[in-house]
Design a protein around this motif. Structure first.
Motif, mmCIF file in Angstrom:
data_model
loop_
_atom_site.group_PDB
_atom_site.id
_atom_site.type_symbol
_atom_site.label_atom_id
_atom_site.label_comp_id
_atom_site.label_asym_id
_atom_site.label_seq_id
_atom_site.Cartn_x
_atom_site.Cartn_y
_atom_site.Cartn_z
ATOM 1 N N GLU A 1 -52.738 3.588 -32.016
ATOM 2 C CA GLU A 1 -53.723 2.507 -32.054
ATOM 3 C C GLU A 1 -53.328 1.419 -33.045
ATOM 4 N N GLN B 1 -52.645 -2.526 -32.105
ATOM 5 C CA GLN B 1 -53.288 -3.673 -32.757
ATOM 6 C C GLN B 1 -52.258 -4.701 -33.205
ATOM 7 N N ASN C 1 -50.929 -6.386 -30.142
ATOM 8 C CA ASN C 1 -51.973 -7.259 -29.610
ATOM 9 C C ASN C 1 -52.019 -8.582 -30.375
ATOM 10 N N ARG C 2 -51.950 -8.503 -31.701
ATOM 11 C CA ARG C 2 -51.959 -9.723 -32.523
ATOM 12 C C ARG C 2 -50.752 -10.611 -32.211
#
Length: 120
Positions: A98, A102, A105-106
């Motif tokens: 996870e 993240q 994703n950023r």
């Protein structure tokens, strides 16, 4: 009068009749194409959305209308959001932690923002 004009005068004729064309449509199209290129060139771990026939998609994106490109980009964003929120399964999300998701994703989101703003 217009029948006597040569081909070179058509651009000038259109300028006189319709005024200068707005470049807003061309800018929007270029930004949408840039955003689509980010989607097409991103690795699967970044985009999270599996793409089939990348070559065909790249060719179609350059030839498609602005509305078609906008619809495709919107669908990709919706599908990625569903995968990210675990409403749709993806094998990629099962093998990445996870925290890494993240970070990825950023990074992907910043690339998309650059393309939308015309920086890329």
């Amino acid at each position: 009068l217009f029948l006597e004009w040569g081909r070179a005068c058509w651009a000038h004729r259109n300028l006189l009749l319709f005024g200068p064309s707005s470049s807003g449509h061309q800018q929007r199209r270029k930004r949408l194409q840039d955003e689509a290129k980010v989607w097409l060139n991103a690795p699967r771990t970044e985009s999270l959305v599996p793409l089939n026939n990348k070559r065909r998609l790249q060719r179609d994106i350059t030839r498609a209308t602005t509305e078609t490109i906008a619809t495709w980009v919107t669908r990709q964003n919706q599908l990625r959001k569903r995968i990210r929120n675990k409403k749709k399964t993806s094998i990629i999300t099962n093998f990445i932690s996870e925290a890494d998701l993240q970070n990825i994703n950023r990074a992907f989101h910043s690339k998309l923002l650059e393309a939308r703003q015309g920086i890329r």
